[in-house]
Design a protein around this motif. Structure first.
Motif, mmCIF file in Angstrom:
data_model
loop_
_atom_site.group_PDB
_atom_site.id
_atom_site.type_symbol
_atom_site.label_atom_id
_atom_site.label_comp_id
_atom_site.label_asym_id
_atom_site.label_seq_id
_atom_site.Cartn_x
_atom_site.Cartn_y
_atom_site.Cartn_z
ATOM 1 N N VAL A 62 6.384 -87.119 56.354
ATOM 2 C CA VAL A 62 7.381 -86.184 55.692
ATOM 3 C C VAL A 62 8.631 -87.077 55.783
ATOM 4 N N CYS A 63 9.329 -87.365 54.513
ATOM 5 C CA CYS A 63 10.537 -88.251 54.507
ATOM 6 C C CYS A 63 11.642 -87.547 53.979
ATOM 7 N N THR A 64 12.807 -88.117 54.385
ATOM 8 C CA THR A 64 13.951 -87.391 53.632
ATOM 9 C C THR A 64 14.285 -87.922 52.423
ATOM 10 N N GLU A 65 14.874 -87.041 51.616
ATOM 11 C CA GLU A 65 15.123 -87.397 50.301
ATOM 12 C C GLU A 65 16.613 -88.038 50.196
ATOM 13 N N GLN A 66 16.299 -89.323 50.238
ATOM 14 C CA GLN A 66 17.491 -89.884 49.813
ATOM 15 C C GLN A 66 17.068 -91.249 49.278
ATOM 16 N N ASN A 120 13.033 -93.521 49.502
ATOM 17 C CA ASN A 120 13.001 -92.299 50.234
ATOM 18 C C ASN A 120 13.450 -92.805 51.755
ATOM 19 N N GLY A 121 13.679 -91.964 52.623
ATOM 20 C CA GLY A 121 13.998 -92.280 54.132
ATOM 21 C C GLY A 121 12.970 -92.991 54.683
ATOM 22 N N CYS A 122 11.738 -92.700 54.586
ATOM 23 C CA CYS A 122 10.521 -93.429 55.288
ATOM 24 C C CYS A 122 10.517 -94.963 54.713
ATOM 25 N N SER A 125 13.497 -97.125 55.738
ATOM 26 C CA SER A 125 13.305 -97.558 57.208
ATOM 27 C C SER A 125 12.037 -98.609 57.405
#
Length: 160
Positions: free
Chosen positions: A111-115, A141-143, A146
């Motif tokens: 599950v990843c942040t929506e950015q 996305n955030g994942c 990263s």
């Protein structure tokens, strides 16, 4: 040839072929035999070019900045020495060697942040740590941001 002798003829041909195939992979044909270090020498892998011999820790990168400029292509080899066209080859090799599994794909159920980190993409192929590498990267996305950032000097960090 009598029908009863045909199976023996086929077996003789197969045995000869098997013997010849085994001769081609002897120690004289193994470039790692002299060093005794399989991680430093080339290996066979279909993913590394259809059976072409490729050294471990040998990568090809395509980085698309996403700004309309053409993608950049770099090579990087980290096998006791560092070489390649990567602009920060020494730093990239040192960083990757310090990581446990630098090219591990993201889990399917993460599950990843929506950015949104930008339009940049990259594709890394080759071999690392004796394993084939074929990893698509982005900053969508955030994942994925990263994952990109974790590779440190291997990939450029976008400005802005």
């Amino acid at each position: 040839m009598p029908a009863a002798a045909r199976p023996f003829a086929v077996l003789a041909v197969l045995a000869t072929l098997a013997l010849l195939a085994g001769c081609a992979d002897g120690p004289a044909d193994d470039p790692t035999a002299a060093t005794g270090s399989p991680s430093a020498g080339p290996t066979d892998d279909a993913a590394a070019g259809g059976g072409i011999r490729q050294a471990d820790n040998d990568l090809q990168l395509t980085v698309d900045p996403g700004d309309g400029a053409p993608p950049e292509e770099w090579t990087l080899t980290c096998v006791g020495f560092v070489e390649g066209s990567h602009p920060e080859a020494e730093a990239a090799c040192e960083h990757l060697r310090a990581m446990d599994e630098p090219f591990e794909p993201l889990p399917e159920d993460v599950v990843c942040t929506e950015q949104y980190g930008g339009p940049q993409t990259a594709h890394v192929t080759g071999r690392w740590g004796g394993e084939p590498v074929d990893l698509q990267l982005s900053r969508t996305n955030g994942c994925r941001i990263s994952q990109w950032d974790s590779l440190g000097p291997l990939l450029p960090i976008p400005v802005g």
